[in-house]
Write a protein that holds these residues in place. Structure first.
Motif, PDB file in Angstrom:
ATOM      1  N   ARG A 168     -49.050  42.512  44.174  1.00  0.00           N
ATOM      2  CA  ARG A 168     -49.051  41.800  42.900  1.00  0.00           C
ATOM      3  C   ARG A 168     -47.673  41.705  42.270  1.00  0.00           C
ATOM      4  O   ARG A 168     -47.455  40.876  41.381  1.00  0.00           O
ATOM      5  CB  ARG A 168     -50.014  42.484  41.930  1.00  0.00           C
ATOM      6  N   SER A 169     -46.726  42.532  42.694  1.00  0.00           N
ATOM      7  CA  SER A 169     -45.389  42.497  42.100  1.00  0.00           C
ATOM      8  C   SER A 169     -44.379  43.087  43.079  1.00  0.00           C
ATOM      9  O   SER A 169     -44.749  43.718  44.078  1.00  0.00           O
ATOM     10  CB  SER A 169     -45.356  43.285  40.790  1.00  0.00           C
ATOM     11  N   LEU A 170     -43.083  42.905  42.772  1.00  0.00           N
ATOM     12  CA  LEU A 170     -42.038  43.488  43.609  1.00  0.00           C
ATOM     13  C   LEU A 170     -42.133  45.007  43.636  1.00  0.00           C
ATOM     14  O   LEU A 170     -41.778  45.646  44.633  1.00  0.00           O
ATOM     15  CB  LEU A 170     -40.658  43.066  43.074  1.00  0.00           C
ATOM     16  N   GLN A 171     -42.636  45.585  42.554  1.00  0.00           N
ATOM     17  CA  GLN A 171     -42.739  47.044  42.485  1.00  0.00           C
ATOM     18  C   GLN A 171     -43.771  47.599  43.466  1.00  0.00           C
ATOM     19  O   GLN A 171     -43.793  48.801  43.737  1.00  0.00           O
ATOM     20  CB  GLN A 171     -43.101  47.472  41.053  1.00  0.00           C
ATOM     21  N   ASP A 172     -44.633  46.720  43.999  1.00  0.00           N
ATOM     22  CA  ASP A 172     -45.655  47.180  44.953  1.00  0.00           C
ATOM     23  C   ASP A 172     -45.121  47.320  46.375  1.00  0.00           C
ATOM     24  O   ASP A 172     -45.772  47.941  47.218  1.00  0.00           O
ATOM     25  CB  ASP A 172     -46.828  46.188  44.982  1.00  0.00           C
ATOM     26  N   VAL A 173     -43.955  46.747  46.652  1.00  0.00           N
ATOM     27  CA  VAL A 173     -43.430  46.744  48.017  1.00  0.00           C
ATOM     28  C   VAL A 173     -43.169  48.167  48.493  1.00  0.00           C
ATOM     29  O   VAL A 173     -42.503  48.959  47.814  1.00  0.00           O
ATOM     30  CB  VAL A 173     -42.137  45.907  48.102  1.00  0.00           C
ATOM     31  N   GLY A 174     -43.734  48.501  49.647  1.00  0.00           N
ATOM     32  CA  GLY A 174     -43.518  49.813  50.249  1.00  0.00           C
ATOM     33  C   GLY A 174     -44.400  50.912  49.704  1.00  0.00           C
ATOM     34  O   GLY A 174     -44.364  52.043  50.204  1.00  0.00           O
ATOM     35  N   ARG A 175     -45.218  50.613  48.709  1.00  0.00           N
ATOM     36  CA  ARG A 175     -46.087  51.622  48.111  1.00  0.00           C
ATOM     37  C   ARG A 175     -47.482  51.563  48.720  1.00  0.00           C
ATOM     38  O   ARG A 175     -47.998  50.484  49.013  1.00  0.00           O
ATOM     39  CB  ARG A 175     -46.191  51.422  46.598  1.00  0.00           C
ATOM     40  N   THR A 176     -48.092  52.699  48.895  1.00  0.00           N
ATOM     41  CA  THR A 176     -49.468  52.758  49.390  1.00  0.00           C
ATOM     42  C   THR A 176     -50.469  52.948  48.267  1.00  0.00           C
ATOM     43  O   THR A 176     -51.685  52.889  48.502  1.00  0.00           O
ATOM     44  CB  THR A 176     -49.628  53.915  50.393  1.00  0.00           C
ATOM     45  N   ASP A 177     -49.993  53.147  47.053  1.00  0.00           N
ATOM     46  CA  ASP A 177     -50.890  53.408  45.921  1.00  0.00           C
ATOM     47  C   ASP A 177     -50.932  52.222  44.946  1.00  0.00           C
ATOM     48  O   ASP A 177     -51.314  52.385  43.785  1.00  0.00           O
ATOM     49  CB  ASP A 177     -50.465  54.665  45.170  1.00  0.00           C
ATOM     50  N   THR A 179     -52.167  48.614  43.213  1.00  0.00           N
ATOM     51  CA  THR A 179     -53.462  48.009  42.916  1.00  0.00           C
ATOM     52  C   THR A 179     -53.535  46.652  43.596  1.00  0.00           C
ATOM     53  O   THR A 179     -52.735  45.758  43.287  1.00  0.00           O
ATOM     54  CB  THR A 179     -53.643  47.825  41.402  1.00  0.00           C
ATOM     55  N   PRO A 180     -54.454  46.444  44.522  1.00  0.00           N
ATOM     56  CA  PRO A 180     -54.522  45.162  45.227  1.00  0.00           C
ATOM     57  C   PRO A 180     -54.977  44.037  44.318  1.00  0.00           C
ATOM     58  O   PRO A 180     -55.584  44.258  43.266  1.00  0.00           O
ATOM     59  CB  PRO A 180     -55.529  45.426  46.349  1.00  0.00           C
ATOM     60  N   ALA A 184     -57.754  42.727  40.206  1.00  0.00           N
ATOM     61  CA  ALA A 184     -57.417  42.011  38.978  1.00  0.00           C
ATOM     62  C   ALA A 184     -57.956  40.592  38.959  1.00  0.00           C
ATOM     63  O   ALA A 184     -58.166  40.027  37.881  1.00  0.00           O
ATOM     64  CB  ALA A 184     -55.891  41.965  38.805  1.00  0.00           C
ATOM     65  N   VAL A 185     -58.193  40.023  40.134  1.00  0.00           N
ATOM     66  CA  VAL A 185     -58.614  38.625  40.230  1.00  0.00           C
ATOM     67  C   VAL A 185     -59.900  38.545  41.041  1.00  0.00           C
ATOM     68  O   VAL A 185     -59.885  38.435  42.263  1.00  0.00           O
ATOM     69  CB  VAL A 185     -57.517  37.754  40.890  1.00  0.00           C
TER      70      VAL A 185
END
Length: 285
Positions: A168-177, A179-180, A184-185
């Protein structure tokens, strides 16, 4: 080979996040009896499957189906259903094996619900003749199916189009935790928002449409479809969906495609399962 009954029938089941739809039809696909039962996900996967099988037995009225076609949330297999978090235990349910035991005399075919719906919409609905065509499902969950050259793309693992897992955002890159996107949609997200009151719901609907449009525009640019067809329970609010999605596509996509509701927005997965059953029945009759 078992001898089919004098008046053979086929059975189709569509396992969704909130309900299971069933139909009994003749081998040509003419529907004879329909029924819908609640999934009751809180009672777990095995209870939901038993409820569906019991309902099917009621519809069949003592007959054994020549073939059974099944569409389901997630990616079905004999030993489990992958990517199906909306029903507790569904991912660990050996759906194919359990249904083979329940209907041992029947040919069995299984498919992911959104891909079954796209197949039906291409064969007999709003995607007919479109190449490529994009089917967007807005129901309890979120997914798409891509039809190219008359073939619904499955991907190597059957997971093509599972955009509910998008970042959902650049901050999600590389994270396993993270929110898909589906959290949200989706209809499930709207249900959660409704529990917090009408003011928050109105705000959430606006945010949902903005985020959906963002992902749909990017996907459309990548695929360049002739038409986008939308199905699922949220199509009941088509007027509210169409205008913001249409505006977003027109503003950003080099060649904006057509955007229309599915010919069978609420039961295309069931009709896709029925098509599987009819196809399988041809090998037995």
């Amino acid at each position: 080979m078992n001898v089919p009954p004098a008046t053979p029938v086929v059975l189709a089941l569509d396992f969704g996040g909130t309900k299971t739809a069933l139909t009994v039809a003749d081998p040509h696909g003419t529907r004879l009896h329909d029924l819908t039962v609640e999934t009751a996900a809180e009672h777990g996967a095995h209870a939901g499957l038993k409820r569906a099988v019991d309902a099917a037995r009621t519809l069949l009225d003592g007959r054994e189906p020549v073939a059974v076609g099944v569409s389901t949330i997630g990616i079905p297999g004999n030993e489990g259903v992958a990517l199906a978090p909306n029903i507790p235990g569904w991912e660990d349910l050996a759906l194919g094996r359990e249904l083979a035991l329940a209907f041992p005399e029947s040919e069995l075919r299984l498919a992911t619900d959104v891909k079954a719906a796209a197949r039906h919409e291409y064969d007999a609905g709003a995607l007919r003749g479109c190449d490529p065509g994009l089917y967007l499902n807005l129901g309890t969950g979120l997914a798409v199916a891509l039809v190219v050259g008359g073939t619904v793309l499955t991907g190597r693992n059957g997971a093509s189009g599972e955009i509910g897992y998008n970042l959902r955002s650049l901050q999600d890159v590389g994270r396993t935790d993270h929110t898909p996107l589906e959290e949200a949609v989706s209809g499930k997200a709207l249900t959660r928002a409704a529990a917090h009151g009408s003011t928050q719901l109105a705000d959430h609907i606006g945010e949902l449409l903005d985020e959906l449009a963002f992902h749909l525009v990017n996907l459309t640019i990548a695929v360049d479809p002739e038409r986008i067809v939308v199905g699922g329970g949220m199509v009941r609010s088509w007027d509210a969906l169409h205008d913001p999605l249409r505006a977003a596509l027109d503003a950003a996509v080099p060649y904006p495609p057509q955007l229309v509701p599915a010919a069978h927005p609420y039961d295309a997965p069931l009709l896709g399962a029925l098509a599987l059953a009819v196809e399988a029945a041809r090998t037995r009759i």
